[in-house]
Design an enzyme around this catalytic site. Structure first.
Site, PDB file in Angstrom:
ATOM      1  N   ASP A  40       0.854  -1.196   0.000  1.00  0.00           N
ATOM      2  CA  ASP A  40       0.000   0.000   0.000  1.00  0.00           C
ATOM      3  C   ASP A  40       0.884   1.238   0.000  1.00  0.00           C
ATOM      4  O   ASP A  40       2.034   1.199   0.455  1.00  0.00           O
ATOM      5  CB  ASP A  40      -0.922   0.019   1.233  1.00  0.00           C
ATOM      6  CG  ASP A  40      -2.175   0.859   1.026  1.00  0.00           C
ATOM      7  OD1 ASP A  40      -3.283   0.297   0.911  1.00  0.00           O
ATOM      8  OD2 ASP A  40      -2.044   2.114   0.977  1.00  0.00           O
ATOM      9  N   ASP A  64       3.874   2.690  -4.313  1.00  0.00           N
ATOM     10  CA  ASP A  64       2.813   3.146  -5.212  1.00  0.00           C
ATOM     11  C   ASP A  64       2.639   2.101  -6.312  1.00  0.00           C
ATOM     12  O   ASP A  64       3.594   1.765  -7.018  1.00  0.00           O
ATOM     13  CB  ASP A  64       3.234   4.497  -5.817  1.00  0.00           C
ATOM     14  CG  ASP A  64       2.158   5.124  -6.692  1.00  0.00           C
ATOM     15  OD1 ASP A  64       1.368   4.373  -7.309  1.00  0.00           O
ATOM     16  OD2 ASP A  64       2.114   6.363  -6.765  1.00  0.00           O
ATOM     17  N   VAL A  65       1.422   1.631  -6.454  1.00  0.00           N
ATOM     18  CA  VAL A  65       1.155   0.529  -7.378  1.00  0.00           C
ATOM     19  C   VAL A  65       1.390   0.924  -8.839  1.00  0.00           C
ATOM     20  O   VAL A  65       1.561   0.052  -9.695  1.00  0.00           O
ATOM     21  CB  VAL A  65      -0.282  -0.004  -7.132  1.00  0.00           C
ATOM     22  CG1 VAL A  65      -1.334   0.850  -7.797  1.00  0.00           C
ATOM     23  CG2 VAL A  65      -0.422  -1.442  -7.546  1.00  0.00           C
ATOM     24  N   TYR A 157     -13.202   7.281 -13.729  1.00  0.00           N
ATOM     25  CA  TYR A 157     -13.380   6.058 -12.923  1.00  0.00           C
ATOM     26  C   TYR A 157     -14.156   5.011 -13.720  1.00  0.00           C
ATOM     27  O   TYR A 157     -13.802   3.829 -13.724  1.00  0.00           O
ATOM     28  CB  TYR A 157     -14.108   6.420 -11.628  1.00  0.00           C
ATOM     29  CG  TYR A 157     -14.191   5.299 -10.599  1.00  0.00           C
ATOM     30  CD1 TYR A 157     -13.060   4.896  -9.883  1.00  0.00           C
ATOM     31  CD2 TYR A 157     -15.404   4.682 -10.308  1.00  0.00           C
ATOM     32  CE1 TYR A 157     -13.140   3.891  -8.915  1.00  0.00           C
ATOM     33  CE2 TYR A 157     -15.499   3.690  -9.346  1.00  0.00           C
ATOM     34  CZ  TYR A 157     -14.364   3.290  -8.645  1.00  0.00           C
ATOM     35  OH  TYR A 157     -14.448   2.305  -7.688  1.00  0.00           O
ATOM     36  N   LYS A 161     -12.483   1.483 -14.691  1.00  0.00           N
ATOM     37  CA  LYS A 161     -13.019   0.210 -14.184  1.00  0.00           C
ATOM     38  C   LYS A 161     -13.521  -0.685 -15.329  1.00  0.00           C
ATOM     39  O   LYS A 161     -13.435  -1.907 -15.239  1.00  0.00           O
ATOM     40  CB  LYS A 161     -14.118   0.467 -13.148  1.00  0.00           C
ATOM     41  CG  LYS A 161     -13.582   1.046 -11.842  1.00  0.00           C
ATOM     42  CD  LYS A 161     -12.553   0.137 -11.161  1.00  0.00           C
ATOM     43  CE  LYS A 161     -12.178   0.598  -9.755  1.00  0.00           C
ATOM     44  NZ  LYS A 161     -11.182  -0.281  -9.114  1.00  0.00           N
TER      45      LYS A 161
END
Ligand SMILES: NC(=O)c1ccc[n+]([C@@H]2O[C@H](COP(=O)([O-])OP(=O)(O)OC[C@H]3O[C@@H](n4cnc5c(N)ncnc54)[C@H](O)[C@@H]3O)[C@@H](O)[C@H]2O)c1
Length: 254
Positions: A40, A64-65, A157, A161
Site C-alpha cells: 500500500d 505506489d502501485v 473512474y 473500471k
C-alpha cells in the site's frame, strides 16, 4: 466455518492492503492460513495493520502501485520471504470525485488510470512471469459497479473500471491452459475510506448519477467483498476464470 484454513501454505500479494476491502482481505487471508504480502502507499496505515495482525505470515511493503520499482519490491519480498506466491489481489484504487467528461482535467484522468489500470497491469505482469514458471496462480481484480454501467462514477473512474474488465478477460483467456485463473469482483457500496475521492467536485456529474446511486442500498462491511475475493483465490473456485462476479446486493439487477 467452511472457509477456515482454505489458504494454508499459500502466499498472496494484496494491493491496497492498508484500508477498506484490501485490509479486510489481508486479515481474512491470514485467518484462513495464508502468508500475505500487504502492499500500500499509506505507510502509517500499513504500520497499524502490522501492529494489529503482524506475525511471521505478514510482510508489509510501502509503495505506489503505479510505479514499477515499488511493485517489484512487493514481488521480491514475496519471493525472498515465502519462496514465491500463488495469488494476487489487485484491490488498490481511487475514485474520481464524480467528474464528468467536459469538466475533466488531465491530472485526474492520469491519476485514476495510473492507480486503477496501470497498477494492476504492473502487478499482473510480474505475477504472471512467476505463475507461468510454477504452472499455477490466481489473480482477482477489484472493479466496481462503474465497470458495468455509466451511472456509478465519473468519466475517468467509469472508463478505468471498464478497462479492468478487459484486463481480466484477456488474462483469463490467454492463460487458461497454463493453470492460471483471473477473475474480477464488482462490489456495490462498501463502507471504506474510498469516500475521500468520492466527494463530488461539482454538481453536474453527481446530479446525473443521483437517480441511480439512490438505488444502491446500504453500504456493506468490507469483509463481504473480501470473502468473495478469498473464495475466488482459493482452490474451491478452480474452474472459475474470466468471471465478472457482481457482488452488489442486487443493485445491478434492477
Ligand atoms: N468502497 C466502495 O464502495 C467500493 C465500491 C466498488 C469498488 N470499490 C473498489 O474497491 C477497491 C478498494 O477500495 P476501498 O473501498 O477499500 O477504499 P480504501 O480507500 O479504503 O482503500 C484503498 C486502498 O488503496 C490504497 N491506494 C490508493 N492508491 C494507491 C497506490 N497508488 N498504490 C498503492 N496503494 C494505493 C489506499 O492507500 C488505500 O489503503 C478500489 O479498487 C475501489 O475502486 C470500492
Amino acid at each position: 466455518m467452511a472457509e477456515a484454513l482454505r489458504h494454508t501454505g499459500a502466499t498472496v500479494v494484496v494491493t491496497g492492503a492498508a484500508s477498506g476491502i484490501g485490509r479486510a482481505l489481508t486479515t481474512r487471508l491470514l485467518r484462513e492460513g495464508a502468508n500475505v504480502v500487504a502492499f500500500d502507499v499509506a505507510a502509517d496505515k500499513l504500520a497499524e495493520l502490522e501492529k494489529e495482525a503482524g506475525g511471521a505470515a505478514l510482510v508489509t511493503v510501502t509503495g505506489d502501485v503505479s510505479v514499477e520499482a515499488d511493485v517489484r519490491c512487493a514481488h521480491d519480498a514475496a519471493v525472498a520471504t515465502f519462496g514465491g506466491y500463488d495469488g494476487l489481489a489487485n484491490v488498490a484504487g481511487v475514485m474520481d470525485w464524480f467528474v464528468p467528461a467536459h469538466e475533466l482535467d488531465d491530472d485526474t484522468w492520469e491519476r485514476v488510470f495510473a492507480v486503477n489500470v496501470t497498477g494492476p497491469m504492473r502487478t499482473t505482469r510480474l505475477a504472471l512471469d512467476q505463475f507461468l514458471r510454477r504452472g499455477r496462480g490466481a489473480i482477482v481484480n477489484v472493479a466496481s459497479e462503474a465497470a458495468l454501467r455509466g451511472a456509478a462514477g465519473g468519466f475517468a473512474y467509469t472508463a478505468a473500471k471498464h478497462a479492468v474488465l478487459g484486463q481480466t478477460k484477456s488474462v483469463a483467456w490467454a492463460y487458461r491452459g497454463e493453470g492460471i485463473r483471473c477473475n474480477v469482483v464488482c462490489p456495490g457500496a462498501v463502507d471504506t475510506n474510498l469516500g475521500t475521492s468520492a466527494t463530488p467536485r461539482g454538481d453536474f456529474g453527481i446530479d446525473k448519477l443521483r437517480p441511480v446511486l439512490r438505488l444502491r442500498g446500504p453500504s456493506v462491511d468490507p469483509d463481504q467483498p473480501a470473502g468473495t475475493i478469498s473464495w475466488l483465490l482459493s482452490a474451491e473456485a478452480a474452474n472459475v476464470t474470466g468471471a465478472v462476479l457482481v457482488a452488489d446486493g442486487g443493485w445491478g439487477a434492477g
